[in-house]
Design a protein around this motif. Structure first.
Motif, short mmCIF file in Angstrom:
data_model
loop_
_atom_site.label_atom_id
_atom_site.label_comp_id
_atom_site.label_asym_id
_atom_site.label_seq_id
_atom_site.Cartn_x
_atom_site.Cartn_y
_atom_site.Cartn_z
N LEU A 1 0.81 -1.21 0.00
CA LEU A 1 0.00 0.00 0.00
C LEU A 1 0.84 1.25 0.00
O LEU A 1 0.33 2.36 -0.03
CB LEU A 1 -0.92 0.00 1.23
N ARG B 1 3.29 4.27 -1.35
CA ARG B 1 3.42 4.99 -2.60
C ARG B 1 4.75 5.71 -2.55
O ARG B 1 4.94 6.61 -1.76
CB ARG B 1 2.30 6.01 -2.77
N SER C 1 3.72 12.59 -7.07
CA SER C 1 2.31 12.85 -6.87
C SER C 1 2.08 14.26 -6.39
O SER C 1 2.96 14.91 -5.86
CB SER C 1 1.72 11.87 -5.85
N GLY D 1 -1.66 13.06 -3.87
CA GLY D 1 -2.17 11.73 -4.19
C GLY D 1 -2.52 11.53 -5.65
O GLY D 1 -2.94 10.45 -6.02
N ASP E 1 -9.09 -2.18 1.22
CA ASP E 1 -8.92 -1.14 2.24
C ASP E 1 -10.05 -1.20 3.25
O ASP E 1 -10.91 -2.09 3.22
CB ASP E 1 -8.83 0.25 1.59
N ALA F 1 -6.56 -0.97 -7.01
CA ALA F 1 -5.37 -0.14 -6.90
C ALA F 1 -4.77 0.00 -8.29
O ALA F 1 -5.16 -0.69 -9.23
CB ALA F 1 -4.35 -0.75 -5.94
N ASP G 1 -10.58 13.69 -3.50
CA ASP G 1 -10.18 12.40 -2.96
C ASP G 1 -10.06 11.41 -4.11
O ASP G 1 -11.06 10.87 -4.57
CB ASP G 1 -11.22 11.91 -1.95
N TYR H 1 -8.50 5.99 -6.73
CA TYR H 1 -7.63 4.81 -6.72
C TYR H 1 -6.31 5.10 -6.02
O TYR H 1 -5.74 6.19 -6.16
CB TYR H 1 -7.34 4.35 -8.15
N ARG H 2 -5.82 4.10 -5.31
CA ARG H 2 -4.48 4.18 -4.72
C ARG H 2 -3.45 3.79 -5.77
O ARG H 2 -3.60 2.80 -6.47
CB ARG H 2 -4.38 3.23 -3.52
N LEU I 1 0.18 2.45 -6.41
CA LEU I 1 1.22 1.71 -5.72
C LEU I 1 2.60 2.05 -6.28
O LEU I 1 2.74 2.34 -7.46
CB LEU I 1 1.00 0.20 -5.86
#
Length: 226
Positions: free
Chosen positions: A7, A9, A14, A17, A112, A119, A178, A181-182, A184
């Motif tokens: 998880l 980054r 970025s 984020g 999550d 992700a 927000d 997607y995360r 990685l």
């Protein structure tokens, strides 16, 4: 590697984020699902609608067309495009991706607290699996970057989901507060990809082409995990 480590980054630059990198975007000839059917990215215009994973048909808010230079000495480095051979990930034809172009992966490993198993991994994390390799396209590459009003994932070449973040610089400061997607880092992404590429059918990385248009009938993410 612990479950928390995927998880992290760290390898992508970025802004709050949102992925900002010069090695993303779609190479000319890449097909996406639009209101015009399967269409090559270079033929799209602002206002055309593209099918997203989360929100159905979404209008393109901004497009950038660039020529990226990859000198011959960099043809076998991570500056070189990634080639996904025909059929390797249900793609209908050979697909070249910029090395940092994000691909959405579905996996219980990245579940999550909200129960979201999705992700983003960079295309270069796929190298070495199913014949996926670096493949030069010459020293000049025509690249199209699509931007939407929100963080979106769109369908490319049959079944892959490509991540289209909303960079502040493309939309005059308007972006999702927000990200959906995360993203990685490379080490975590390689670990996650290896968990799925070893399967006979890497369901967490791709979608059946015949299922794509079912997204138009539902706002819920269809998912492929069982």
């Amino acid at each position: 590697m612990g479950l928390d480590e995927p998880l992290e980054r760290g390898d992508a630059t970025s802004m709050d984020g949102v992925l900002i990198t010069g090695q993303t975007g779609f190479i000319a000839g890449t097909h996406v699902v639009s209101n015009l059917g399967w269409q090559t990215v270079e033929k799209l215009h602002v206002g055309d609608k593209v099918l997203s994973f989360d929100n159905g048909m979404q209008p393109i808010a901004d497009i950038q067309h660039d020529i990226r230079h990859v000198p011959a000495r960099l043809h076998h480095t991570d500056q070189c495009p990634v080639l996904i051979p025909e059929g390797a990930l249900r793609n209908r034809r050979p697909l070249w991706l910029m090395p940092d172009q994000g691909i959405v992966v579905e996996s219980d490993i990245v579940m999550d607290d909200m129960g979201d198993p999705f992700a983003v991994v960079p295309a270069k994390a796929l190298l070495g699996h199913r014949g996926i390799t670096l493949a030069p396209l010459g020293e000049q590459i025509n690249v199209t970057t699509l931007a939407f009003r929100n963080d979106e994932a769109i369908y490319v070449e049959g079944g892959l989901l490509a991540h289209c973040p909303t960079p502040r610089s493309l939309l005059d400061g308007v972006r999702s507060s927000d990200p959906e997607y995360r993203v990685l880092n490379l080490r975590a992404a390689k670990f996650l990809v290896s968990c799925h590429m070893d399967d006979a059918e890497p369901a967490g990385l791709t979608y059946h082409p015949e299922e794509i248009f079912a997204v138009l009938k539902s706002r819920e993410r269809p998912g492929t995990m069982v």
